[in-house]
Design a protein around this motif. Sequence first.
Motif, PDB file in Angstrom:
ATOM      1  N   UNK A  10       0.832  -1.208   0.000  1.00  0.00           N
ATOM      2  CA  UNK A  10       0.000   0.000   0.000  1.00  0.00           C
ATOM      3  C   UNK A  10       0.867   1.259   0.000  1.00  0.00           C
ATOM      4  N   UNK A  11       1.913   1.276   0.809  1.00  0.00           N
ATOM      5  CA  UNK A  11       2.814   2.425   0.832  1.00  0.00           C
ATOM      6  C   UNK A  11       3.488   2.633  -0.508  1.00  0.00           C
ATOM      7  N   UNK A  12       3.873   1.539  -1.161  1.00  0.00           N
ATOM      8  CA  UNK A  12       4.482   1.642  -2.486  1.00  0.00           C
ATOM      9  C   UNK A  12       3.542   2.245  -3.514  1.00  0.00           C
ATOM     10  N   UNK A  13       2.255   1.921  -3.402  1.00  0.00           N
ATOM     11  CA  UNK A  13       1.265   2.495  -4.325  1.00  0.00           C
ATOM     12  C   UNK A  13       1.193   4.006  -4.168  1.00  0.00           C
ATOM     13  N   UNK A  14       1.243   4.485  -2.929  1.00  0.00           N
ATOM     14  CA  UNK A  14       1.177   5.929  -2.674  1.00  0.00           C
ATOM     15  C   UNK A  14       2.436   6.623  -3.196  1.00  0.00           C
TER      16      UNK A  14
END
Length: 479
Positions: free
Chosen positions: A448-452
């Motif tokens: 999820x952090x990578x998507x942001x």
Amino acid sequence: MNITNSRQDAGARNTTSMNGKAMDGDAMTNQDAIGARGTSARQYSSDGHGQGTVSSESARHLNRRWLILIPVIMFIYIIAYMDRVNIGFGLTQIREALQMNASQAGLASGIFFIGYLILQIPGGYFAQKWSAKKVVAVLMLLWGICAVAEGLVHNYEQLLWARFMLGVFEGGVQPALMVMINRWFSLSEKTRANSLFIMHNPIATIITGPFAGLLLSFGDWRMLFIIQGLLPFLGIAIWWILSADVPQDAKWATKEEVELIDAKRQAEEPAPVQTSWKEAVFSPYTWILGLLGFLVWFGFYGLQMWLPTLLKESFTSDWEVGLVSVIPPIVTAIAIYVNGRGADRDHRYNLRVAVPLILGGIVLACSTFVTADMRWLVVAIYSVAVACQLSFFGSYWTINSILLTPAAVGTGFGIINGVGNFGGFLGPYVGGWITDATGSLPLATAIFGGAVVAAGLIALALTKAVRRELNNRTANAQA
């Protein structure tokens, strides 16, 4: 998630005429446009980047938009937020009354977001083509009926339908509101206006819980739904009296104020053109910006997987949890305001989108390394993550209006908002699948952090395109 350049929203001026009345068509005549550009020309000038000059007396008369229109828009969406999330506060009672299991309760909460996607594009299109004021009023009436209906259901299936239709009618509201903001504020003001709009979120976060708790303490879940469901009907009255599609239609706007707003927009924005949904659909920027929003709302779902629970574990007593829970919304509100105001001054819109997203993504990805005994570090990380989640919004929607052509704004706003919200809908399912398949919460939050972070990189990649459009605006202003 809810939403100007050298090719800005044509609807901002295509509804005005020389007598100050709204027009039914999508474009002014050349004579009307020339006349409008001549209005108050000596009172305002711009270099095309929004760096205009207005006399101090004139500037004083421009403030009514900020004191009347923006608070009304915020009020409307605070009501929408309450009706959207109040099921969470009454869910324990609802499950017992309607004999729902955990899966059914999850669907009853999530089905709202399926319906929410349906009117995103029509809401934006008809707001630009017809009237944002009327679109919002109609949708508010319909969502109010559905919100009250939630308190009158007798079985699980009826609750599903009420929640689904509530999502349908709320879904078209944000694109319509973004169209209205686009018509009232020029480039040099737009990020602040967009930022103040998203300020509804931290404000609603602070007041929704106590309000719901108060209603539940004196009644039950039905009272919660019915009383909060009646708020849209109050909102309709306030909305109808104080909102207007264009400054010329606002009864509270003086003649001088209208002329100055029009002169400011004429100096910074292109001439009106006809609305075209095809131009929005076939514009690559519509889908690139939609992907950016998708990654943001998909990724920031990770905030809900770990940090709120960790916050409750770090502070044991109810009053402590209640006290520290107020800190993230306050920090978020400050970040929204500062970042939005700064963007209108330096015009570094891409950077002011990218920095919060990249920082927020990194914080989110690393959040599982924090433990409950690090009490104030938990509060700090949660505050930073939530602030990053929302402070990018103002500049993001300014970029949307810069890169979309005037004809594409209404439909394009709907597409962008719809694609972004689909990411928010998909996040819980992907998060659950990753956790069930791997048993690793850190892996899920890292994804999820990578998507942001990826969303932030997309914003940076669009920097040249935004600068090119701003330079075109400068050249047109100086021509």
